[in-house]
Structures are given as C-alpha cells and as structure tokens.
Scaffold this motif. Sequence first.
Motif, PDB file in Angstrom:
ATOM      1  N   GLU A 282       0.807  -1.219   0.000  1.00 30.91           N
ATOM      2  CA  GLU A 282       0.000   0.000   0.000  1.00 30.91           C
ATOM      3  C   GLU A 282       0.840   1.269   0.000  1.00 30.91           C
ATOM      4  N   HIS A 283       1.938   1.271   0.730  1.00 30.94           N
ATOM      5  CA  HIS A 283       2.696   2.501   0.921  1.00 30.94           C
ATOM      6  C   HIS A 283       3.770   2.728  -0.141  1.00 30.94           C
ATOM      7  N   ASP A 284       4.238   1.679  -0.782  1.00 35.81           N
ATOM      8  CA  ASP A 284       5.254   1.832  -1.820  1.00 35.81           C
ATOM      9  C   ASP A 284       4.595   1.964  -3.189  1.00 35.81           C
ATOM     10  N   GLU A 285       5.240   2.732  -4.062  1.00 35.42           N
ATOM     11  CA  GLU A 285       4.726   2.889  -5.415  1.00 35.42           C
ATOM     12  C   GLU A 285       4.847   1.573  -6.181  1.00 35.42           C
ATOM     13  N   ARG A 286       3.797   1.272  -6.942  1.00 35.35           N
ATOM     14  CA  ARG A 286       3.841   0.068  -7.782  1.00 35.35           C
ATOM     15  C   ARG A 286       4.127   0.500  -9.220  1.00 35.35           C
ATOM     16  N   VAL A 287       5.315   0.957  -9.450  1.00 28.49           N
ATOM     17  CA  VAL A 287       5.641   1.515 -10.754  1.00 28.49           C
ATOM     18  C   VAL A 287       6.672   0.641 -11.455  1.00 28.49           C
ATOM     19  N   VAL A 288       6.644   0.708 -12.774  1.00 26.73           N
ATOM     20  CA  VAL A 288       7.661   0.079 -13.607  1.00 26.73           C
ATOM     21  C   VAL A 288       8.683   1.155 -13.957  1.00 26.73           C
ATOM     22  N   TYR A 289       9.946   0.894 -13.697  1.00 23.70           N
ATOM     23  CA  TYR A 289      10.993   1.894 -13.847  1.00 23.70           C
ATOM     24  C   TYR A 289      11.618   1.848 -15.246  1.00 23.70           C
ATOM     25  N   PRO A 290      12.272   2.940 -15.669  1.00 20.53           N
ATOM     26  CA  PRO A 290      12.941   2.927 -16.988  1.00 20.53           C
ATOM     27  C   PRO A 290      13.893   1.750 -17.162  1.00 20.53           C
ATOM     28  N   ALA A 291      14.565   1.348 -16.097  1.00 19.34           N
ATOM     29  CA  ALA A 291      15.481   0.204 -16.201  1.00 19.34           C
ATOM     30  C   ALA A 291      14.730  -1.077 -16.538  1.00 19.34           C
ATOM     31  N   ASP A 292      13.484  -1.194 -16.045  1.00 21.67           N
ATOM     32  CA  ASP A 292      12.666  -2.360 -16.385  1.00 21.67           C
ATOM     33  C   ASP A 292      12.339  -2.371 -17.872  1.00 21.67           C
ATOM     34  N   VAL A 293      12.002  -1.202 -18.405  1.00 18.54           N
ATOM     35  CA  VAL A 293      11.692  -1.094 -19.833  1.00 18.54           C
ATOM     36  C   VAL A 293      12.923  -1.402 -20.672  1.00 18.54           C
ATOM     37  N   ASP A 294      14.081  -0.903 -20.234  1.00 22.72           N
ATOM     38  CA  ASP A 294      15.326  -1.197 -20.952  1.00 22.72           C
ATOM     39  C   ASP A 294      15.588  -2.703 -20.975  1.00 22.72           C
TER      40      ASP A 294
END
Length: 395
Positions: A282-294
């Motif tokens: 709940e408290h941490d962002e659930r985001v996909v980072y640029p490194a994941d896309v790379d």
Amino acid sequence: MITDHLIIGAGIFGIASAIELRKRGHTVTVINPGKIPHPLAASTDISKIVRMEYGADEEYMDMASASMAVWRTWNELLGETIYHETGFLILTGQPLESEKQAYAKNSFDLLVKKGFQPERLDQDMLNTRFPAFRAGQYQDGLFHRLAGFVESGRAVALLAAYARDIGVFICEGQTAAEITRTNQRATGVLTREGQTFRAGNIIICAGNFTPYLLPELMPFFKITGHPVFHLRPENPALFSPPDFTVFTADISNTGWYGFPWHPKEKVVKVALHSDGLVLHPEHDERVVYPADVDNLRVFLRESIPGLADAPVVYTRRCCYTDTLDGHFWIDRHPEIPNLVVGSGGSGHGFKMGPVVGAMIADVAEGNSHPWSDRYRWRKLGAHTVQEEEARCVKR
C-alpha cells in the motif's frame, strides 16, 4: 446478522471459496476494499497463464490439471470464454538435457509419465511453427496443447456476479483493518470504513495484505513486485494463435514469459517471473521503472524482434504474495480454530483458483483436502528455499 463464513478479499481465492461454500449450503459474506476486481489485487490484469508444467512437482501438475477442467466448465457457466486454451510453449536456451534446463526437462518427463502428449521441438521445428521468435535464439523446447490463459480480471468480475446470484453477500468498499478475538476465537472484522462484520468463521483471502492483518505470518511471507508490459505490435497476426501462444522464454534462467495477441484488449502481454522487488503493498509505489523497460527491450531484440520497437501502452508492477518456500498457505490458525488463511499465491496461484477454492472450503468446514497437507501452517526461516522450478531466483 452473523454469517457462517466471512471472507476477507474478493480475488480468485476469495471468490472461488465463497462460491464453493455457498454451494454447500453455508451463508457467506465477502468484503473487499473498492470495486471487484480491485486494481491493486494480484488477480487483476488482462490475463494469467494456465499451465500444468511444474517441473518434477507431480502434485502441482495434478492440481493444475484438475483446475483446467473447472475453467472449461466455468466458460459454459458464465456464458463467456474467459479461459482460452491456446497451448503452452516452453523455449530453452540449451538442450533439455543440460543442467540449466531442469524445469523444462522435468516438466516434459512428468507429462509423458502421466499420459499427456507434449511435443518436443527442435530448433528447425521452432523456427517453422513459431516464426515470431528469432531463429536460432532457442535450441530446444516443448509444446503442450492443454494450456492457455484466463482473462483474469474479467473472470473475477464474472465469478463475483455469479456468487451474488447464488446468494453470496458481497460488500465492496469495506477494507479489513482488524480481526477481533476473544478467548482464542475470532469474533469479527472491523473495517477502516467503520463497519463491523461478524461470522462463525473468518477466512483471510486478502492476498498482499494477509501478513498485515495477521502479523504472526510476517516472518513467513514477503510481498514482491514484478514488471508487466502490454505492447501493441504492427502485425497482430504474427502474434496470434496458433503461430504464437502462451510462452516461457528460458524462464527458469531469465524469468521472461508472455501471451498471444489478446482478443479484446488488442495487445501482447510480456512479464517477468523472478525475484522481484520487496515492497509494501500500500505505501510503496507500484511503478515500472525505466530500467525495467530497458531490460524488456533487450529481451525483445534478442528473442522477439517483431515486438522490439512496439509501443508499450500500459505497465503495472504486479505484487506476489510470496511465502518463503513458494507454496500456498491454506490452514486454520493453530491457536484460533475458527480463523482460516487462504493465501500465499506466490505468483502462480491464479490458475489454481478452482482447486484452491475447494481446499479453503474444506479447511473452513474443519475437514482436510487431498492436497491440503503441504500448505498447512509451518515454520519457515532464513534457510528456506523457494521451490517452484519455473521461478527465476538468485540462490
């Protein structure tokens, strides 16, 4: 009103167990934060793999096979095709007999032993039948026609509607905050919204929030986030069955897997089944980072060139409710007999929803299930090893 069973969470485990208990004549209430399917639930998204290939693990193969039969039945029950049996392709970077390919080889051998008919595919056969994958990238593989994917979010929504139709009371917008206890009995659930729900038995199917509702489980659970990508290719036909199916790309060594062109969402989904990032649900962002896309682009250029430059139209970080050994957690609380836990999907639970629902129902009734012993309350520690062979983890 005191209901027989109060279920916290309306993901696939919660809804499947609610349907099972209601069919057995019990009164059942389900509470869920927000609408169903909840956007943060592991059950959400457009697709989840249904496969029986679990390496040398015979019990999981049997459970998945039994679940497939129910998914086919649910297609008819719900009046909509939510389980698409496209087949399952396992690609390997080395011959199946090599040390690094134990998952694929063990899966193939066990399928044959149990009377199924997987196809062993050499490099030439892979190139001919599955042209979207780069020729020569994978040396070996197998294809099994009895597999596919479920439209996961849609399935949960339809099953919730069916549960209501047969008499399950579902209360959306109620977030469990505390389980009240008196004299070693669970008496009810208090919600953040200020409501109190009471029941003879309380069943926690709260996914990522399970160890936060029941802190005594915290040492045995961790929540991990994994990147998911939806891509829109120029040539959908290249990524449609039978030329492109649910696949794993040397998954036990790379973590990569994916799906064919989605018939409704018009995308190809690719994701990573690995260690993930430990996070708070709940408290941490659930985001996909640029490194994941790379990282994704590197994989696509090497393996699926027709997707290498396809736009990514959606991303999410899917949260697994990991137990330390990678197995489900389905049991009564050892000190609170009317409190049941049905959790620990560990990134491979959705396909098992039909079987897990029946298992949770049996445990809630005070009975055992043919497959329940393995998932009982247990002690796990620093030396516990994640045991799913398909999972790409760092030892």
